[in-house]
Motif scaffolding. Sequence first.
Motif, PDB file in Angstrom:
ATOM      1  N   LEU A 268       7.732  17.092  -4.118  1.00  0.00           N
ATOM      2  CA  LEU A 268       8.379  16.478  -5.174  1.00  0.00           C
ATOM      3  C   LEU A 268       9.690  17.432  -5.595  1.00  0.00           C
ATOM      4  O   LEU A 268       9.580  18.738  -5.592  1.00  0.00           O
ATOM      5  N   GLU A 269      10.442  16.467  -5.625  1.00  0.00           N
ATOM      6  CA  GLU A 269      12.058  17.222  -5.927  1.00  0.00           C
ATOM      7  C   GLU A 269      12.016  18.158  -7.541  1.00  0.00           C
ATOM      8  O   GLU A 269      12.471  19.090  -7.651  1.00  0.00           O
ATOM      9  N   GLY A 270      10.889  17.592  -8.363  1.00  0.00           N
ATOM     10  CA  GLY A 270      10.873  18.285  -9.618  1.00  0.00           C
ATOM     11  C   GLY A 270      10.375  19.661  -9.606  1.00  0.00           C
ATOM     12  O   GLY A 270      10.411  20.489 -10.418  1.00  0.00           O
ATOM     13  N   ASP A 271       9.578  19.653  -8.545  1.00  0.00           N
ATOM     14  CA  ASP A 271       9.003  21.350  -8.232  1.00  0.00           C
ATOM     15  C   ASP A 271       9.959  22.246  -7.784  1.00  0.00           C
ATOM     16  O   ASP A 271       9.767  23.435  -7.999  1.00  0.00           O
ATOM     17  N   TYR A 272      11.356  21.851  -7.334  1.00  0.00           N
ATOM     18  CA  TYR A 272      12.253  22.577  -6.666  1.00  0.00           C
ATOM     19  C   TYR A 272      13.469  22.788  -7.644  1.00  0.00           C
ATOM     20  O   TYR A 272      14.477  23.132  -7.556  1.00  0.00           O
ATOM     21  N   ARG A 273      13.494  22.450  -8.895  1.00  0.00           N
ATOM     22  CA  ARG A 273      14.371  22.398  -9.935  1.00  0.00           C
ATOM     23  C   ARG A 273      14.302  23.442 -11.238  1.00  0.00           C
ATOM     24  O   ARG A 273      12.985  23.882 -11.190  1.00  0.00           O
ATOM     25  N   TYR A 274      15.159  24.159 -11.441  1.00  0.00           N
ATOM     26  CA  TYR A 274      15.098  25.155 -12.549  1.00  0.00           C
ATOM     27  C   TYR A 274      14.649  24.542 -13.827  1.00  0.00           C
ATOM     28  O   TYR A 274      14.701  23.305 -13.938  1.00  0.00           O
ATOM     29  N   PRO A 275      13.628  25.275 -14.507  1.00  0.00           N
ATOM     30  CA  PRO A 275      13.107  24.745 -15.601  1.00  0.00           C
ATOM     31  C   PRO A 275      14.111  24.406 -16.965  1.00  0.00           C
ATOM     32  O   PRO A 275      13.602  23.871 -17.805  1.00  0.00           O
ATOM     33  N   GLY A 276      15.270  24.797 -16.798  1.00  0.00           N
ATOM     34  CA  GLY A 276      16.158  24.778 -17.757  1.00  0.00           C
ATOM     35  C   GLY A 276      16.038  25.558 -19.006  1.00  0.00           C
ATOM     36  O   GLY A 276      15.167  26.547 -18.842  1.00  0.00           O
ATOM     37  N   PRO A 277      16.415  25.275 -20.079  1.00  0.00           N
ATOM     38  CA  PRO A 277      17.166  23.911 -20.621  1.00  0.00           C
ATOM     39  C   PRO A 277      18.601  23.659 -19.913  1.00  0.00           C
ATOM     40  O   PRO A 277      19.147  24.967 -19.590  1.00  0.00           O
ATOM     41  N   LYS A 278      19.038  22.827 -20.081  1.00  0.00           N
ATOM     42  CA  LYS A 278      20.403  22.622 -19.628  1.00  0.00           C
ATOM     43  C   LYS A 278      21.336  23.233 -20.883  1.00  0.00           C
ATOM     44  O   LYS A 278      20.926  23.526 -21.586  1.00  0.00           O
ATOM     45  N   ALA A 279      22.737  23.501 -20.351  1.00  0.00           N
ATOM     46  CA  ALA A 279      23.524  24.242 -21.192  1.00  0.00           C
ATOM     47  C   ALA A 279      23.742  23.386 -22.451  1.00  0.00           C
ATOM     48  O   ALA A 279      23.969  22.236 -22.585  1.00  0.00           O
ATOM     49  N   GLN A 280      23.669  24.215 -23.535  1.00  0.00           N
ATOM     50  CA  GLN A 280      23.588  23.812 -24.811  1.00  0.00           C
ATOM     51  C   GLN A 280      25.148  23.900 -25.824  1.00  0.00           C
ATOM     52  O   GLN A 280      25.329  23.288 -26.573  1.00  0.00           O
ATOM     53  N   PHE A 281      25.776  24.778 -25.057  1.00  0.00           N
ATOM     54  CA  PHE A 281      27.007  25.265 -25.569  1.00  0.00           C
ATOM     55  C   PHE A 281      27.970  25.485 -24.364  1.00  0.00           C
ATOM     56  O   PHE A 281      27.698  25.841 -23.237  1.00  0.00           O
ATOM     57  N   LYS A 282      29.323  25.446 -24.536  1.00  0.00           N
ATOM     58  CA  LYS A 282      30.472  25.400 -23.539  1.00  0.00           C
ATOM     59  C   LYS A 282      30.339  26.776 -22.702  1.00  0.00           C
ATOM     60  O   LYS A 282      30.438  26.621 -21.524  1.00  0.00           O
ATOM     61  N   GLU A 283      30.244  27.847 -23.356  1.00  0.00           N
ATOM     62  CA  GLU A 283      30.088  29.176 -22.766  1.00  0.00           C
ATOM     63  C   GLU A 283      28.982  29.345 -21.788  1.00  0.00           C
ATOM     64  O   GLU A 283      28.985  29.487 -20.461  1.00  0.00           O
ATOM     65  N   ALA A 284      27.884  28.657 -22.312  1.00  0.00           N
ATOM     66  CA  ALA A 284      26.743  28.553 -21.160  1.00  0.00           C
ATOM     67  C   ALA A 284      27.086  27.770 -19.864  1.00  0.00           C
ATOM     68  O   ALA A 284      26.699  28.124 -18.825  1.00  0.00           O
ATOM     69  N   ALA A 285      27.617  26.701 -20.123  1.00  0.00           N
ATOM     70  CA  ALA A 285      28.045  25.858 -19.045  1.00  0.00           C
ATOM     71  C   ALA A 285      28.878  26.460 -18.054  1.00  0.00           C
ATOM     72  O   ALA A 285      29.038  26.214 -16.975  1.00  0.00           O
ATOM     73  N   ILE A 286      30.137  26.992 -18.883  1.00  0.00           N
ATOM     74  CA  ILE A 286      31.135  27.449 -17.753  1.00  0.00           C
ATOM     75  C   ILE A 286      30.414  28.638 -17.241  1.00  0.00           C
ATOM     76  O   ILE A 286      30.753  28.855 -16.017  1.00  0.00           O
ATOM     77  N   VAL A 287      29.509  29.538 -17.745  1.00  0.00           N
ATOM     78  CA  VAL A 287      29.148  30.581 -16.841  1.00  0.00           C
ATOM     79  C   VAL A 287      28.068  29.965 -15.834  1.00  0.00           C
ATOM     80  O   VAL A 287      28.072  30.631 -14.503  1.00  0.00           O
ATOM     81  N   GLY A 288      27.514  28.945 -15.966  1.00  0.00           N
ATOM     82  CA  GLY A 288      26.903  28.250 -14.769  1.00  0.00           C
ATOM     83  C   GLY A 288      27.595  27.824 -13.748  1.00  0.00           C
ATOM     84  O   GLY A 288      27.322  27.861 -12.578  1.00  0.00           O
ATOM     85  N   ILE A 289      28.817  27.127 -14.147  1.00  0.00           N
ATOM     86  CA  ILE A 289      29.702  26.638 -13.218  1.00  0.00           C
ATOM     87  C   ILE A 289      30.176  27.796 -12.369  1.00  0.00           C
ATOM     88  O   ILE A 289      30.286  28.207 -11.058  1.00  0.00           O
ATOM     89  N   ALA A 290      30.544  28.940 -13.063  1.00  0.00           N
ATOM     90  CA  ALA A 290      31.346  30.163 -12.383  1.00  0.00           C
ATOM     91  C   ALA A 290      30.232  30.883 -11.471  1.00  0.00           C
ATOM     92  O   ALA A 290      30.575  31.370 -10.556  1.00  0.00           O
ATOM     93  N   ASP A 291      28.902  30.923 -12.156  1.00  0.00           N
ATOM     94  CA  ASP A 291      28.031  31.540 -10.947  1.00  0.00           C
ATOM     95  C   ASP A 291      27.766  30.634  -9.568  1.00  0.00           C
ATOM     96  O   ASP A 291      27.851  31.411  -8.566  1.00  0.00           O
ATOM     97  N   CYS A 292      27.741  29.446  -9.618  1.00  0.00           N
ATOM     98  CA  CYS A 292      27.822  28.750  -8.562  1.00  0.00           C
ATOM     99  C   CYS A 292      28.874  28.699  -7.759  1.00  0.00           C
ATOM    100  O   CYS A 292      28.993  29.064  -6.421  1.00  0.00           O
ATOM    101  N   VAL A 293      30.014  28.652  -8.137  1.00  0.00           N
ATOM    102  CA  VAL A 293      31.528  28.763  -7.559  1.00  0.00           C
ATOM    103  C   VAL A 293      31.611  30.213  -6.873  1.00  0.00           C
ATOM    104  O   VAL A 293      31.983  30.219  -5.801  1.00  0.00           O
ATOM    105  N   GLU A 294      31.351  31.070  -7.731  1.00  0.00           N
ATOM    106  CA  GLU A 294      31.382  32.405  -7.061  1.00  0.00           C
ATOM    107  C   GLU A 294      30.708  32.470  -5.759  1.00  0.00           C
ATOM    108  O   GLU A 294      31.139  33.027  -4.729  1.00  0.00           O
ATOM    109  N   ALA A 295      29.436  32.271  -5.833  1.00  0.00           N
ATOM    110  CA  ALA A 295      28.614  32.474  -4.659  1.00  0.00           C
ATOM    111  C   ALA A 295      29.129  31.451  -3.589  1.00  0.00           C
ATOM    112  O   ALA A 295      28.963  31.720  -2.357  1.00  0.00           O
ATOM    113  N   ALA A 296      29.174  30.337  -4.131  1.00  0.00           N
ATOM    114  CA  ALA A 296      29.921  29.451  -2.905  1.00  0.00           C
ATOM    115  C   ALA A 296      31.092  29.593  -2.174  1.00  0.00           C
ATOM    116  O   ALA A 296      31.449  29.846  -0.731  1.00  0.00           O
TER     117      ALA A 296
END
Length: 710
Positions: free
Chosen positions: A610-638
């Motif tokens: 099940l794909e859902g078993d391998y997804r983070y529990p969330g929640p999704k980003a509720q404000f801009k700063e949280a979304a930006i940190v999530g993007i930067a986290d993934c971008v830096e690693a990549a």
Amino acid sequence: MISTNEPPSRRFRRIRLPAGTQTSVRVRLLIYFVVGVLLYLMMMNAVLPKQYELSPGSISTETIVSPVTKVDSEATEAARKQAADAVEKQYRRDDELTGILIERLDRIFTDARRIVADTSLTEQQKIKSVRELIPYRLSDAFYTQLVRTSPDQLTEMRFVSREIARNILSSGVRQTELEQKRNEVDRELLASSINAQSRSVIRELVRASIVPNEFYDEARTKALREAAWDSVEPVPIKKGQIIVSAGEVITPDQHRKLKELGLIQDYTNPWPHLGLGLFVLLLLVMLYGFVHRYEPEVHRDNARLLMLATIVLLTAAGMRVVAVGQNLEWSTLGYLAPVAFGTMLITLLLDIHLALSCAVLFAILASVMFNTESHLLFDFRYGLVSLVIGMAGAWGLSGVHNRTSILRAGLIASLASLVPITAVFLLAPIESGWGDWFWSIGFGFASGLFSAVLTIGFLPYFETVFEILSPLRLLELSNPNHPLLRKLLIETPGTYHHSIIVGNLSEAAAEAIGANGLLARVGAYYHDIGKTKRPQFFIENQMGENPHDKISPNLSKTIILSHPKDGVEMLEEHGIPKPIRDIAAQHHGTTLLKYFYHKAMKQSDGGKVLEGDYRYPGPKAQFKEAAIVGIADCVEAAVRSLARPTPARIEGIVRKIIQDRLEDGQFNECDLTLKELDVIARSMCETLNGIFHSRIEYPDEWPNKGVKQA
């Protein structure tokens, strides 16, 4: 900050409003109501007059002056009555009646002369005719004497009679003075040259002709008395007027005045209470209107509104404490009031515009609480100085970087107070001496510093209790010596350096779209703090073999997916504010852990994963700063995984990551727009190009710099 090893969450109890009350209108109105009641109680002694337990005949222990200008109704009534009574009764002379009386007297003598001159009549006939002629009842001797007078003598008597009657009637004859006027006939006759016989005839006839010709004019009398009544100015009891001196026996009149002024304890005047209530209501309406119109976030958030109300009440309480120590000897102590304390706290925790509006509110309160003269309601001196100190304290905190900046702002407020205090003193130099100016300057200077000390002391409590992230708090949390950041550096150095780069990316991107760059940077520092629980399971911290190679994908998935939850728990234990905890919880959203998902698919041999078993529990980003940190986290690693990162490859990865997250619905619960996502991508590309710029390769051996000379 308070020096203690205990986490802040154990030192202070945070205020969390029950569910449903965070935006409740009833709770909001209740907060304003409580503020109004407490402000009313704090201003009551400063505005409402002090009452005394006195009675007629008792001795006053102190000098009592009138706190207001008020009309003395009883004294005014007495003065007006006296003025009206002083107006005499008004009379109206009937000049037409005067003419009739004089004409009748003249005709009597004319007809009598004709009768007397008639020789055909006997004496008795003449008497009878004359008696019928005269309308008055006169003596028999009068008629006999009249008919025996010669015609020429009657002519002379006619002129004399008419002249005497005209003189008396022309001056007016009232009923009350009729006898007096008739007696004037005798005095007039004494001055004439007529003989005694004729004089007796004239006397009796003229006296009978003198009748009242002046009558009481009630309408005119009433009008004049009303004019006299209205002309009397109201008798005032003036502000500052001494009603009773110390040691003086209270007279009934003084007791009456004290009662009219509401200074007697057994008499409660409701009007000052109503006036103070309306005054407080006006202040609350002004505050409500400004917050509702210009600070919608504070207006909708009852927790933040409660914090504002607490700051306002604390500042007012500080003023009240200072006002208690104010007396004749320390009349200018009001300049010590910590007004800037409130404006600086509001600037740091809420907004500078709200702080400046509250500076006006505090100035009004100061002008009321420090009215040293009992006959004043507002003392503009303290209002002006408080306004300047409050605004200077708020402006002094612009661009604040550390807590010592609060002391700088306090010093600015102290220096700013010198100008209005000196101006007020120079405007009224007669009322005080240079000694008072010196003390006023001292109190004003101390006020700013005192406010700064209070601000530094109370700020941590407000930050923790209300979970507010002020710029100062964020700067303190970004300190590398913070226990959690030290733990991150020592136990997971790879994650630490990854977080630093993510912080730089996030701050630049957040500022590019107008978000809170400082919050994004500090949130990025702590977003992976949960990895310190099992550091060896995260690739950036691995120095040798990968432990995931020896365990199942399902177990690896469980370890990796748990690090946001572990981080939130660690952050809460250390009292880290909620916005940073939210960034740690939301930076992965509900994204898919693709590596272990595909690994599990390979190992399942066609079994269902099940794909859902391998997804983070969330929640999704509720404000801009949280979304930006999530993007930067993934971008830096990549980007870090690229062997040769070029600007084109970096931009491709950045935009692909953002596109994947957008298609995966990770931005559905925050208000990021497509335009802002494009700005974020460009900002991160610029930052990454600066970090991963190309470098020259250095040779293993350096050639000789020159030939050694022989």
